[in-house]
Design a protein around this motif. Structure first.
Motif, PDB file in Angstrom:
ATOM      1  N   SER A  88     -38.040  42.618  42.544  1.00 36.99           N
ATOM      2  CA  SER A  88     -37.372  41.734  43.495  1.00 36.99           C
ATOM      3  C   SER A  88     -35.887  41.632  43.195  1.00 36.99           C
ATOM      4  O   SER A  88     -35.435  41.885  42.074  1.00 36.99           O
ATOM      5  CB  SER A  88     -38.005  40.333  43.463  1.00 36.99           C
ATOM      6  N   ILE A  89     -35.128  41.263  44.228  1.00 42.16           N
ATOM      7  CA  ILE A  89     -33.703  41.018  44.085  1.00 42.16           C
ATOM      8  C   ILE A  89     -33.382  39.656  44.683  1.00 42.16           C
ATOM      9  O   ILE A  89     -34.102  39.154  45.549  1.00 42.16           O
ATOM     10  CB  ILE A  89     -32.850  42.106  44.769  1.00 42.16           C
ATOM     11  N   LEU A  90     -32.305  39.056  44.199  1.00 37.99           N
ATOM     12  CA  LEU A  90     -31.834  37.766  44.701  1.00 37.99           C
ATOM     13  C   LEU A  90     -30.527  37.987  45.439  1.00 37.99           C
ATOM     14  O   LEU A  90     -29.595  38.586  44.896  1.00 37.99           O
ATOM     15  CB  LEU A  90     -31.626  36.793  43.544  1.00 37.99           C
ATOM     16  N   GLY A  97     -29.634  29.652  44.147  1.00 34.94           N
ATOM     17  CA  GLY A  97     -30.019  30.947  43.612  1.00 34.94           C
ATOM     18  C   GLY A  97     -30.056  30.953  42.091  1.00 34.94           C
ATOM     19  O   GLY A  97     -31.010  31.459  41.485  1.00 34.94           O
ATOM     20  N   LYS A  98     -29.031  30.389  41.470  1.00 34.04           N
ATOM     21  CA  LYS A  98     -29.009  30.322  40.012  1.00 34.04           C
ATOM     22  C   LYS A  98     -30.129  29.437  39.474  1.00 34.04           C
ATOM     23  O   LYS A  98     -30.752  29.758  38.463  1.00 34.04           O
ATOM     24  CB  LYS A  98     -27.651  29.791  39.534  1.00 34.04           C
ATOM     25  N   PHE A 111     -43.725  38.781  40.279  1.00 29.78           N
ATOM     26  CA  PHE A 111     -42.465  39.422  40.642  1.00 29.78           C
ATOM     27  C   PHE A 111     -41.549  39.571  39.421  1.00 29.78           C
ATOM     28  O   PHE A 111     -41.507  38.698  38.551  1.00 29.78           O
ATOM     29  CB  PHE A 111     -41.731  38.614  41.721  1.00 29.78           C
ATOM     30  N   GLN A 112     -40.836  40.678  39.395  1.00 24.33           N
ATOM     31  CA  GLN A 112     -39.837  40.932  38.356  1.00 24.33           C
ATOM     32  C   GLN A 112     -38.463  40.983  39.005  1.00 24.33           C
ATOM     33  O   GLN A 112     -38.199  41.827  39.863  1.00 24.33           O
ATOM     34  CB  GLN A 112     -40.116  42.261  37.644  1.00 24.33           C
ATOM     35  N   LEU A 113     -37.582  40.075  38.608  1.00 26.16           N
ATOM     36  CA  LEU A 113     -36.227  40.065  39.155  1.00 26.16           C
ATOM     37  C   LEU A 113     -35.413  41.167  38.483  1.00 26.16           C
ATOM     38  O   LEU A 113     -35.265  41.183  37.258  1.00 26.16           O
ATOM     39  CB  LEU A 113     -35.573  38.701  38.921  1.00 26.16           C
ATOM     40  N   ILE A 114     -34.895  42.097  39.293  1.00 25.00           N
ATOM     41  CA  ILE A 114     -34.163  43.227  38.726  1.00 25.00           C
ATOM     42  C   ILE A 114     -32.692  43.253  39.142  1.00 25.00           C
ATOM     43  O   ILE A 114     -31.914  44.022  38.579  1.00 25.00           O
ATOM     44  CB  ILE A 114     -34.825  44.568  39.103  1.00 25.00           C
ATOM     45  N   GLY A 115     -32.295  42.443  40.115  1.00 19.04           N
ATOM     46  CA  GLY A 115     -30.908  42.466  40.551  1.00 19.04           C
ATOM     47  C   GLY A 115     -30.496  41.191  41.260  1.00 19.04           C
ATOM     48  O   GLY A 115     -31.302  40.567  41.945  1.00 19.04           O
ATOM     49  N   ILE A 116     -29.224  40.809  41.083  1.00 22.87           N
ATOM     50  CA  ILE A 116     -28.658  39.615  41.717  1.00 22.87           C
ATOM     51  C   ILE A 116     -27.375  40.024  42.431  1.00 22.87           C
ATOM     52  O   ILE A 116     -26.555  40.756  41.873  1.00 22.87           O
ATOM     53  CB  ILE A 116     -28.360  38.508  40.689  1.00 22.87           C
ATOM     54  N   PHE A 117     -27.202  39.516  43.667  1.00 16.57           N
ATOM     55  CA  PHE A 117     -26.046  39.911  44.466  1.00 16.57           C
ATOM     56  C   PHE A 117     -25.384  38.700  45.110  1.00 16.57           C
ATOM     57  O   PHE A 117     -26.049  37.740  45.491  1.00 16.57           O
ATOM     58  CB  PHE A 117     -26.480  40.898  45.565  1.00 16.57           C
TER      59      PHE A 117
END
Length: 215
Positions: A88-90, A97-98, A111-117
């Motif tokens: 997943s990405i944020l 979000g934080k 879910f595995q968070l892999i990216g933040i934008f």
């Protein structure tokens, strides 16, 4: 789990996480088995409803014994897909979000968070939970390289449509949507879970005046 699970109603699916949570609490208290009647009392459902819900996925209980709590908890984990993590990405690294990244255990929910934008230059380059915040300009490149399955949207409503369109083109299949943009209207081919905090709060406000309290 058997093939019956393919035609399960949305209402049953939405109750599965609640079963999972209650059973997890029982495990933490050292309980090993429970009857559908006792579980119904704890959860505020009927025993018949619980049996019907679980029978959609197989035969888990034994007459005269009830349910093995740890086994049922494990089986529901498998049904929900919690044994494997979808990438997943944020999108949107503001306050909400934080907060989600820092205080919500995504991995235990599958879910595995892999990216933040984020589009704000002041946030780009900062690190949250060991992940750098990338510029939105890197979104296409990142998704093509890492192939995330789901996006968490914490952006203003007026930005959401263009972002969703971009993400759908990048083959994102699911959205955890904290915006007020109704994704499913224009993009019916994706999975969406909407989180409308204001709707929930207004519902609570109505119920405070109109709920028939039981004596």
């Amino acid at each position: 789990m058997n093939n019956k699970s393919r035609n399960v109603s949305t209402s049953v699916i939405k109750r599965l996480p609640r079963y999972h949570r209650f059973l997890g609490d029982l495990i933490s208290k050292g309980m090993t088995r429970i009857s559908s009647k006792e579980l119904s009392i704890r959860m505020g459902l009927t025993a018949s409803q619980i049996r019907q819900d679980l029978n959609c996925f197989g035969e888990f209980g034994q007459q005269g014994y009830g349910y093995n709590i740890e086994q049922l908890h494990h089986e529901i984990s498998l049904i929900l897909g919690l044994n494997t993590a979808k990438k997943s990405i944020l999108i949107g690294a503001g306050h909400m979000g934080k907060a989600l990244t820092m205080h919500f255990d995504l991995e235990s929910k599958g879910f595995q968070l892999i990216g933040i934008f984020d589009k704000k230059p002041s946030l780009v380059g900062q690190t949250v939970q060991g992940l750098p915040i990338h510029s939105m300009e890197r979104l296409d490149e990142f998704c093509k390289e890492n192939k995330p399955d789901m996006a968490i949207l914490c952006v203003p409503r007026d930005s959401a449509k263009d972002i969703v369109e971009q993400l759908v083109k990048l083959n994102i299949k699911g959205f955890w949507n904290f915006t007020h943009y109704d994704i499913s209207v224009e993009f019916p081919g994706v999975c969406v879970e909407n989180v409308h905090l204001s709707d929930s709060l207004m519902t609570l406000r109505y119920n405070l005046d109109n709920f028939n309290h039981k004596s």
